[in-house]
Design a protein around this motif. Structure first.
Motif, PDB file in Angstrom:
ATOM      1  N   ILE A  26     -39.847  62.602  28.818  1.00 18.27           N
ATOM      2  CA  ILE A  26     -40.363  61.505  29.641  1.00 18.27           C
ATOM      3  C   ILE A  26     -40.296  60.189  28.872  1.00 18.27           C
ATOM      4  CG2 ILE A  26     -42.475  60.576  30.667  1.00 18.27           C
ATOM      5  CD1 ILE A  26     -43.183  63.382  31.541  1.00 18.27           C
ATOM      6  N   ASP A  27     -40.678  60.198  27.612  1.00 19.34           N
ATOM      7  CA  ASP A  27     -40.605  58.976  26.810  1.00 19.34           C
ATOM      8  C   ASP A  27     -39.169  58.463  26.709  1.00 19.34           C
ATOM      9  OD1 ASP A  27     -43.297  58.978  26.417  1.00 19.34           O
ATOM     10  OD2 ASP A  27     -43.235  59.883  24.431  1.00 19.34           O
ATOM     11  N   HIS A  28     -38.252  59.379  26.518  1.00 17.39           N
ATOM     12  CA  HIS A  28     -36.844  58.979  26.411  1.00 17.39           C
ATOM     13  C   HIS A  28     -36.350  58.388  27.732  1.00 17.39           C
ATOM     14  CE1 HIS A  28     -32.743  58.988  24.953  1.00 17.39           C
ATOM     15  NE2 HIS A  28     -32.360  59.718  25.989  1.00 17.39           N
ATOM     16  N   LEU A  29     -36.727  59.019  28.838  1.00 16.90           N
ATOM     17  CA  LEU A  29     -36.300  58.528  30.142  1.00 16.90           C
ATOM     18  C   LEU A  29     -36.906  57.163  30.452  1.00 16.90           C
ATOM     19  CD1 LEU A  29     -34.656  59.417  32.675  1.00 16.90           C
ATOM     20  CD2 LEU A  29     -36.834  60.173  33.643  1.00 16.90           C
ATOM     21  N   CYS A  30     -38.184  56.978  30.121  1.00 18.57           N
ATOM     22  CA  CYS A  30     -38.830  55.679  30.372  1.00 18.57           C
ATOM     23  C   CYS A  30     -38.190  54.572  29.552  1.00 18.57           C
ATOM     24  CB  CYS A  30     -40.324  55.776  30.059  1.00 18.57           C
ATOM     25  SG  CYS A  30     -41.262  56.829  31.188  1.00 18.57           S
ATOM     26  N   ALA A  31     -37.847  54.878  28.301  1.00 19.07           N
ATOM     27  CA  ALA A  31     -37.185  53.866  27.467  1.00 19.07           C
ATOM     28  C   ALA A  31     -35.827  53.491  28.036  1.00 19.07           C
ATOM     29  CB  ALA A  31     -37.054  54.383  26.041  1.00 19.07           C
ATOM     30  N   LEU A  32     -35.081  54.474  28.545  1.00 20.69           N
ATOM     31  CA  LEU A  32     -33.776  54.183  29.144  1.00 20.69           C
ATOM     32  C   LEU A  32     -33.924  53.360  30.412  1.00 20.69           C
ATOM     33  CD1 LEU A  32     -31.986  57.637  28.691  1.00 20.69           C
ATOM     34  CD2 LEU A  32     -31.594  55.545  27.377  1.00 20.69           C
ATOM     35  N   MET A  33     -34.923  53.644  31.219  1.00 20.88           N
ATOM     36  CA  MET A  33     -35.127  52.887  32.454  1.00 20.88           C
ATOM     37  C   MET A  33     -35.481  51.439  32.159  1.00 20.88           C
ATOM     38  SD  MET A  33     -34.709  54.819  35.225  1.00 20.88           S
ATOM     39  CE  MET A  33     -35.824  54.298  36.525  1.00 20.88           C
ATOM     40  N   ASN A  34     -36.349  51.208  31.198  1.00 25.13           N
ATOM     41  CA  ASN A  34     -36.699  49.833  30.843  1.00 25.13           C
ATOM     42  C   ASN A  34     -35.488  49.082  30.287  1.00 25.13           C
ATOM     43  OD1 ASN A  34     -39.844  49.313  31.032  1.00 25.13           O
ATOM     44  ND2 ASN A  34     -39.613  51.414  30.293  1.00 25.13           N
ATOM     45  N   ARG A  35     -34.689  49.776  29.516  1.00 26.03           N
ATOM     46  CA  ARG A  35     -33.486  49.133  28.988  1.00 26.03           C
ATOM     47  C   ARG A  35     -32.489  48.849  30.104  1.00 26.03           C
ATOM     48  NH1 ARG A  35     -31.406  45.431  26.100  1.00 26.03           N
ATOM     49  NH2 ARG A  35     -29.251  45.822  25.440  1.00 26.03           N
ATOM     50  N   LEU A  36     -32.405  49.756  31.080  1.00 23.59           N
ATOM     51  CA  LEU A  36     -31.481  49.569  32.189  1.00 23.59           C
ATOM     52  C   LEU A  36     -31.836  48.328  33.001  1.00 23.59           C
ATOM     53  CD1 LEU A  36     -29.097  50.665  33.879  1.00 23.59           C
ATOM     54  CD2 LEU A  36     -30.790  51.995  35.183  1.00 23.59           C
ATOM     55  N   GLU A  37     -33.117  48.075  33.185  1.00 26.09           N
ATOM     56  CA  GLU A  37     -33.521  46.891  33.932  1.00 26.09           C
ATOM     57  C   GLU A  37     -33.023  45.622  33.248  1.00 26.09           C
ATOM     58  OE1 GLU A  37     -37.608  44.963  35.779  1.00 26.09           O
ATOM     59  OE2 GLU A  37     -37.620  45.910  33.800  1.00 26.09           O
ATOM     60  N   THR A  38     -33.160  45.560  31.936  1.00 20.97           N
ATOM     61  CA  THR A  38     -32.708  44.383  31.194  1.00 20.97           C
ATOM     62  C   THR A  38     -31.191  44.227  31.266  1.00 20.97           C
ATOM     63  OG1 THR A  38     -34.572  44.664  29.675  1.00 20.97           O
ATOM     64  CG2 THR A  38     -32.790  43.251  28.944  1.00 20.97           C
ATOM     65  N   VAL A  39     -30.483  45.336  31.142  1.00 19.30           N
ATOM     66  CA  VAL A  39     -29.025  45.278  31.156  1.00 19.30           C
ATOM     67  C   VAL A  39     -28.515  44.864  32.528  1.00 19.30           C
ATOM     68  CG1 VAL A  39     -26.929  46.661  30.939  1.00 19.30           C
ATOM     69  CG2 VAL A  39     -28.776  46.910  29.271  1.00 19.30           C
ATOM     70  N   GLN A  40     -29.122  45.383  33.591  1.00 17.78           N
ATOM     71  CA  GLN A  40     -28.679  45.008  34.934  1.00 17.78           C
ATOM     72  C   GLN A  40     -28.947  43.540  35.225  1.00 17.78           C
ATOM     73  OE1 GLN A  40     -30.420  47.714  37.758  1.00 17.78           O
ATOM     74  NE2 GLN A  40     -28.963  49.352  37.282  1.00 17.78           N
ATOM     75  N   GLU A  41     -30.032  43.003  34.716  1.00 18.84           N
ATOM     76  CA  GLU A  41     -30.266  41.565  34.855  1.00 18.84           C
ATOM     77  C   GLU A  41     -29.149  40.778  34.167  1.00 18.84           C
ATOM     78  OE1 GLU A  41     -32.439  39.754  36.401  1.00 18.84           O
ATOM     79  OE2 GLU A  41     -33.840  41.269  37.145  1.00 18.84           O
ATOM     80  N   SER A  42     -28.719  41.246  33.009  1.00 16.04           N
ATOM     81  CA  SER A  42     -27.629  40.556  32.298  1.00 16.04           C
ATOM     82  C   SER A  42     -26.323  40.654  33.063  1.00 16.04           C
ATOM     83  CB  SER A  42     -27.465  41.162  30.895  1.00 16.04           C
ATOM     84  OG  SER A  42     -28.655  41.009  30.149  1.00 16.04           O
ATOM     85  N   VAL A  43     -26.046  41.808  33.677  1.00 17.39           N
ATOM     86  CA  VAL A  43     -24.814  41.971  34.456  1.00 17.39           C
ATOM     87  C   VAL A  43     -24.822  41.040  35.654  1.00 17.39           C
ATOM     88  CG1 VAL A  43     -23.493  43.584  35.871  1.00 17.39           C
ATOM     89  CG2 VAL A  43     -24.437  44.326  33.678  1.00 17.39           C
ATOM     90  N   ASP A  44     -25.951  40.939  36.355  1.00 21.76           N
ATOM     91  CA  ASP A  44     -26.040  40.046  37.508  1.00 21.76           C
ATOM     92  C   ASP A  44     -25.855  38.590  37.098  1.00 21.76           C
ATOM     93  OD1 ASP A  44     -26.456  42.272  39.021  1.00 21.76           O
ATOM     94  OD2 ASP A  44     -28.632  42.011  39.166  1.00 21.76           O
ATOM     95  N   LEU A  45     -26.395  38.214  35.960  1.00 18.17           N
ATOM     96  CA  LEU A  45     -26.199  36.847  35.477  1.00 18.17           C
ATOM     97  C   LEU A  45     -24.740  36.571  35.170  1.00 18.17           C
ATOM     98  CD1 LEU A  45     -29.291  36.347  33.135  1.00 18.17           C
ATOM     99  CD2 LEU A  45     -28.823  35.176  35.292  1.00 18.17           C
ATOM    100  N   GLU A  46     -24.065  37.561  34.620  1.00 22.72           N
ATOM    101  CA  GLU A  46     -22.647  37.381  34.308  1.00 22.72           C
ATOM    102  C   GLU A  46     -21.832  37.206  35.587  1.00 22.72           C
ATOM    103  OE1 GLU A  46     -21.551  40.733  32.021  1.00 22.72           O
ATOM    104  OE2 GLU A  46     -22.563  40.053  30.183  1.00 22.72           O
ATOM    105  N   ILE A  47     -22.195  37.952  36.646  1.00 22.07           N
ATOM    106  CA  ILE A  47     -21.461  37.838  37.902  1.00 22.07           C
ATOM    107  C   ILE A  47     -21.713  36.488  38.559  1.00 22.07           C
ATOM    108  CG2 ILE A  47     -21.256  38.803  40.231  1.00 22.07           C
ATOM    109  CD1 ILE A  47     -21.819  41.523  39.043  1.00 22.07           C
ATOM    110  N   CYS A  48     -22.969  36.008  38.504  1.00 23.21           N
ATOM    111  CA  CYS A  48     -23.311  34.736  39.138  1.00 23.21           C
ATOM    112  C   CYS A  48     -22.837  33.538  38.334  1.00 23.21           C
ATOM    113  CB  CYS A  48     -24.810  34.643  39.356  1.00 23.21           C
ATOM    114  SG  CYS A  48     -25.444  35.871  40.527  1.00 23.21           S
TER     115      CYS A  48
END
Length: 777
Positions: free
Chosen positions: A656-678
């Motif tokens: 669970i700890d590993h999954l939660c850390a990946l989810m929090n990291r995914l949110e940050t990375v997806q924000e960066s991807v959206d910024l790159e597209i915009c």
């Protein structure tokens, strides 16, 4: 010849009689003795004379050097009484010969050897038995050097408990002479042992002679405090384990009274010491009323009377029951998570501390998720700051309107500490524990990367009720329950990551239509890939919430109400509905901050005897025994003693700890991807897309592991329920069995937990999309 024979019987060396069995007499004397006379003289010299001399030498050595006062007393009695009787018999035979007694002197003043042998009839068996007894007492063996290696120095292996047991068994051999002899010696041995016991029961002091052979020993590793423990291998056979525990309790109480008198000059301490001095006469009279050999039932009754007398006259003022209930309530509220706000505050403070350390760490590896926590080193001062921040948060949540809450929090702050496990182990090494802990040690490193334990500072006179082993059990239960609550809280926080649960059109709008189409297409793809993950997160959160609610409502609360009802039957326990507990545990983060404390549990209780009977007196030792039974029952019902369940649950929490850390990291990375597209300045996406794809791969792997852990835990619970079906759990009693003894009667089965889980439909994969759609809506 007769004179030499009598001297040999007295233990003196004779110039005519040899010590060799093959040639008893000096050369040249065989012509004057017939074979029959040679045989008779051999029996007199070897069986009586040499045995007498050997017994006297061995007994003198034991009296001079043996560390056991009981063994010394036995050998001193052999020398002063039984060997003296044999010496007196020799003098009587000599007197009969000189007075020409016809019973031993025949015609022509001839003294037949057969008459002398007859005069010592029976003494051969007595001396043979005494010789074996003294030889067994004198046996030496290698002394243990402490590391399992023996040293060259020797020590006597015989102990007081062993020799008393041997003598009591010898009183039933069927030989009248041996029975009477062993009866006299066992009376002497028990008299010496009672003198040592009297010193402990009346003054709380260990015997100055033979202390190493006494069954109560003082810890050598803690010179600042008097810590005493039992050595069950040195307990005499007529003393059971419960009575030995009562004896230890009485002496510890007297030492506590003495310590309070030395450390404090208050009038109450003087009164306690005066009352203890007054009670010594009655306690001494109770011990003197025991008849030898000691009867086990009467001895237990005498010790119980002394214990009740001490509790009724002194200890009820020293340790009122209201104070006991107050400390037990603190253990329930803060260690058993009865106060949910404290658990949430502690988890939040620890998470904030970890975030600060990660942000300040230059060598962190963010792409590794939860694995980077293993590189963080938490110091003792940082652990203390986490607890201090938790107390501050708790005080702000509780408010200042209720003065009782403020008093409870202030008392808890004084008694509760959060320390590194290494420091706690060092403190425990200074105390010789009677038995190692059987509870798991795998949940201490979940709150912080370094193993930590919540401990309770045991202050006098609370050490009469709580032992370091009890506090250690509470610490492990707290780590176990807190890890369960922490994992559920982290899973619940995942649903607050709104950017992961919305499509791209609600996130960010590009400046061009093709950018918006790309964002919408990417958002739909992300939602599709995360659909199964959200269903797994929901199932995992449901499992942890149900187990946590079951532990709190069905196990902890019901066990506490039963125990509290035994403490004072006049106090009515109001049971909180289990559905309310479940709702409080499974609701959102804001709802989970609702108060969970039952302020009616801390009402003042009376320590006075009810109806004038001893059964109504809650003396500290009875409270200690009842508390141990309550704690053992609690550990069993919380499944802490099942290594398979705890190991699988620990692995499940790590996933669970590993999954939660990946989810929090995914949110940050997806924000960066959206910024790159915009970003109109960019024509192609950057490296964030590759990292996003890598995170999706890791999340899918983590989801499968989490699903497997879910199925494994539920299957194991079902197996445990089937194995325990129809089997009644036996309670292990830790102290004296009395009519008013607290015995936990509730058998918390797993059938109710499995009924609440009801995983039959949730395991069907066709129902998972529906559950996920409910979250999307």
């Amino acid at each position: 010849m007769l004179q030499e024979l009598l001297l040999a019987l007295s233990g003196h060396p004779s110039p005519l009689l040899s010590s060799s069995n093959e040639n008893l007499f000096e050369p040249g004397t065989d012509d004057f003795l017939s074979p029959a006379e040679n045989t008779l003289l051999t029996s007199l010299s070897n069986d009586l004379g040499q045995k007498h001399s050997s017994i006297r030498a061995k007994a003198n050595d034991v009296v001079s050097h043996h560390p056991s006062a009981v063994c010394r007393a036995i050998c001193a009695a052999i020398l002063s009484k039984h060997l003296a009787q044999f010496q007196q018999r020799i003098l009587e035979v000599e007197r009969s010969i000189l007075n020409q007694d016809p019973g031993i002197v025949g015609a022509y003043n001839i003294v037949p050897l057969s008459a002398i042998v007859t005069a010592f009839d029976g003494w051969d068996r007595k001396l043979e038995w005494l010789w074996r007894l003294v030889s067994s007492i004198q046996i030496e063996g290698p002394r243990d050097g402490g590391d399992g290696e023996s040293t060259e120095t020797k020590e006597y292996l015989c102990t007081a408990s062993a020799i008393i047991g041997y003598l009591r068994d010898a009183t039933h051999t069927g030989n009248p002479d041996i029975e009477q002899l062993s009866l006299d010696l066992v009376k002497m041995a028990e008299t010496a042992w009672l003198k040592q016991l009297t010193l402990w029961l009346l003054y709380g002091k260990l015997p100055s002679i033979g202390a190493a052979d006494f069954f109560i020993v003082k810890a050598k590793k803690d010179p600042e405090h008097d810590i005493f423990s039992l050595r069950l291998d040195l307990v005499p056979p007529f003393v059971d384990a419960a009575t030995a525990s009562s004896i230890l309790f009485v002496g510890k109480s007297l030492n506590l009274i003495k310590a309070r008198g030395v450390s404090d000059d208050d009038e109450s301490q003087t009164i306690d010491e005066t009352a203890a001095s007054t009670l010594r006469a009655s306690h001494l009279q109770e011990l003197q009323s025991l008849k030898l050999p000691i009867n086990a039932t009467r001895f237990t009754r005498a010790i119980r009377c002394i214990r009740f007398s001490l509790s009724k006259n002194i200890l009820r003022h020293l340790l009122p029951l209201s104070n006991v209930v107050e400390v037990l309530r603190i253990l329930k509220e803060y260690f058993l998570l009865g106060n949910g706000e404290f658990a949430l505050a502690l988890i939040s403070a620890a998470d904030e501390r970890l975030v600060d350390k990660q942000s300040n760490s230059a060598n962190r590896h963010r792409h590794k998720g939860s694995e980077s926590l293993s590189h963080l080193i938490v110091k003792e001062a940082e652990v203390g700051s986490v607890l201090a921040r938790a107390w501050t948060t708790l005080a702000s949540v509780q408010g200042f309107d209720n003065e009782d809450d403020d008093d409870d929090i202030e008392l808890a702050r004084q008694l509760i500490e959060l320390s590194l496990e290494s420091k706690v182990r060092q403190q425990k090494d200074a105390i010789e524990e009677q038995a190692p802990s059987t509870l798991p040690d795998s949940f201490q490193d979940l709150l912080l990367p370094t193993s930590t334990l919540l401990t309770l500072r045991i202050q006098s006179p609370l050490d009469l009720l709580l032992t370091p082993a009890d506090v250690g059990a509470y610490s492990r239960i707290h780590a176990y329950l807190l890890a369960l609550r922490r994992s559920h809280l982290h899973l619940s926080k995942l649903f607050t990551l709104s950017s992961l649960r919305r499509d791209a059109k609600s996130r960010r709008v590009g400046k061009h239509s093709d950018q918006n189409q790309t964002l919408r297409r990417r958002g739909a793809e992300r939602a599709r890939r995360l659909r199964s993950l959200w269903a797994t997160v929901r199932s995992a959160a449901f499992l942890l919430a149900t187990i946590g609610a079951y532990f709190q409502a069905e196990v902890i609360q019901s066990s506490w109400e039963e125990f509290h009802g035994w403490l004072d039957p006049s106090v009515k326990q109001t049971s909180r509905p289990s559905s309310q507990q479940e709702q409080r545990f499974t609701t959102s983060l804001d709802d989970s901050l609702a108060p969970k404390r039952n302020h009616g549990e801390g009402e003042a209780l009376s320590f006075e005897m009810r109806d004038g009977t001893d059964s109504g007196l809650r003396d500290p030792e009875r409270l200690m025994v009842a508390h141990k039974n309550f704690l053992n029952s609690l550990c069993h019902s919380l499944l802490l003693r099942d290594n398979r369940f705890t190991s699988r649950l620990r692995k499940f929490m790590t996933e669970i700890d590993h999954l939660c850390a990946l989810m929090n990291r995914l949110e940050t990375v997806q924000e960066s991807v959206d910024l790159e597209i915009c970003d109109t300045a960019r024509t192609t996406p950057g490296h964030s897309e590759a990292e996003e794809e890598h995170l999706f791969t890791q999340l899918e792997s983590g989801r499968r592991d989490l699903d497997a852990g879910l199925a494994s835990l539920v299957k194991l619970l079902q197996e445990m329920d089937i194995a325990s079906n129809g089997i009644t759990r036996k309670n292990v009693m830790m102290g004296p069995t009395e009519d008013d003894e607290f015995i936990p009667t509730r058998n918390h089965g797993l059938d109710r937990l499995l009924l609440q889980l009801d995983f039959t439909s949730s395991q069907d994969r066709t129902s998972i999309p529906n559950a996920t759609d409910a979250y999307d809506e």
